[in-house]
Design an enzyme around this catalytic site. Structure first.
Site, PDB file in Angstrom:
ATOM      1  N   CYS A 179      51.187  20.344  48.739  1.00  0.00           N
ATOM      2  CA  CYS A 179      50.473  21.015  47.642  1.00  0.00           C
ATOM      3  C   CYS A 179      50.695  20.156  46.392  1.00  0.00           C
ATOM      4  CB  CYS A 179      50.946  22.457  47.458  1.00  0.00           C
ATOM      5  SG  CYS A 179      52.653  22.628  46.876  1.00  0.00           S
ATOM      6  N   CYS A 192      55.935  25.009  36.010  1.00  0.00           N
ATOM      7  CA  CYS A 192      55.195  24.136  35.099  1.00  0.00           C
ATOM      8  C   CYS A 192      54.649  22.910  35.808  1.00  0.00           C
ATOM      9  CB  CYS A 192      56.071  23.729  33.908  1.00  0.00           C
ATOM     10  SG  CYS A 192      57.436  22.623  34.310  1.00  0.00           S
TER      11      CYS A 192
END
Length: 356
Positions: free
Chosen positions: A317, A181
């Protein structure tokens, strides 16, 4: 305090007996985030006797959209400490024990042995497998909840020697196969729905009510408001666990050097190292650290030569999942290089309002 639980004790099928069972119960909640907040809040309000909370995270701004127990004034503070403060104000009769740590192989058995039941309110597979194995060894049930996009799941494992987590999910997925998530998002209200369903399962187990989701996976679709039940059976082999594993981490056999995202800009500036951003072009264009080189993860294998001669290479990232895979890929393609994963990724930088 008299009459506090009157609406529950007058309920046929629950009554004073159910309230007394709650008062004696010792419940451990692993994870004080989106799922853990509704679980803790309602069990505490309903009169559970002892509540244990395990989490090492700090409150961040990005938590506030769904973790409604916390406030803006709590940003940067320990979640378990803030949770105890708020829950104690809600119900002074609950005995609350906090563990400012993540559940791990070296502490799980000692922590869990003090409780009757475990609620998995985490967001990662390694911890779920660890919880499962300890609960099988100690013959304790655990209540599972999970989120992905607009969907959620709830089940109860190891209840009365019923199916375990490994009966439904025999093998841990690879790190790059895991929906997360932090990268894919979650609708703020969904953890509240799933967490409350988990709290309900706890109450049913503790108070001996019917309909416990043992051997049943509840699937909830938030957009259609539809629930489905999927049954699964016990594999007796999964009850024959002799001990917990040394590690439950993804790629645990690989040594992976990492640094926290906070402070990465100064680190790169001081060391003259390369910062490799492996997010998509679109993500990179929306926001990135000045000077970072963008090679999307799906292009990294064919473009690895562009960073092969750089030492060291810090890889970032959005949350740390894709960068971890990128580091492992680079170690295999060009083992002479030095590659460091930036843990927490851009999400951590956002949480601490770093300028970039």
């Amino acid at each position: 305090m008299e009459g506090r639980y009157h609406r529950q004790t007058i309920l046929p099928g629950f009554g004073e007996r159910g309230q007394a069972a709650l008062a004696k119960a010792r419940i451990l909640v692993v994870g004080a985030g989106g799922l853990g907040v509704p679980v803790m809040t309602y069990l505490n309000a309903m009169g559970v006797g002892t509540l244990g909370i395990v989490d090492a995270d700090l409150v961040s701004k990005s938590n506030l959209q769904r973790q409604v127990l916390y406030t803006e004034a709590m940003i940067g503070k320990s979640k378990v400490e803030m949770a105890k403060e708020r829950l104690s104000a809600q119900n002074t009769t609950t005995s609350i024990h906090i563990y400012k740590t993540f559940l791990a192989p070296d502490n799980a058995e000692k922590i869990i042995e003090n409780y009757d039941l475990v609620v998995d309110a985490t967001d990662n597979f390694p911890t779920r497998y660890l919880i499962n194995d300890v609960c099988v060894l100690q013959k304790k049930p655990f209540v599972y909840g999970a989120l992905h996009g607009f969907e959620g799941q709830v089940s109860v494992f190891n209840y009365n020697n019923g199916p375990t987590y490994r009966c439904l999910f025999p093998n841990m997925p690879k790190a790059d196969e895991v929906p997360n998530c932090n990268e894919h998002g979650v609708l703020g209200i969904l953890p509240g729905i799933i967490g409350n369903l988990q709290a309900l399962e706890v109450v049913k187990i503790v108070c001996g009510l019917d309909g416990v989701l043992a051997g049943v996976l509840l699937l909830y679709d938030a957009l259609s408001q539809r629930m489905q039940h999927m049954k699964f059976g016990l594999n007796p082999e999964n009850l024959k666990i002799n001990g917990i594993q040394d590690s439950y981490d993804f790629d645990c056999e690989v040594v992976l050097e990492s640094v926290e995202a906070v402070g990465i800009q100064n680190l790169i500036k001081d060391t003259k190292a390369l910062l490799l951003d492996v997010r998509t072009d679109q993500e990179f264009q929306r926001k990135h650290i000045y000077g970072a080189k963008n090679i999307p993860l799906n292009e990294l294998e064919k473009r690895a030569g562009e960073v092969a001669n750089e030492k060291p290479v810090y890889v970032i990232c959005q949350s740390g999942i894709r960068s971890r895979k990128a580091v492992l890929m680079l170690q295999e393609l060009s083992p002479e290089g030095k590659y460091i994963n930036v843990a927490g990724g851009m999400n951590q930088l956002n949480s601490y309002a770093t300028t970039y």
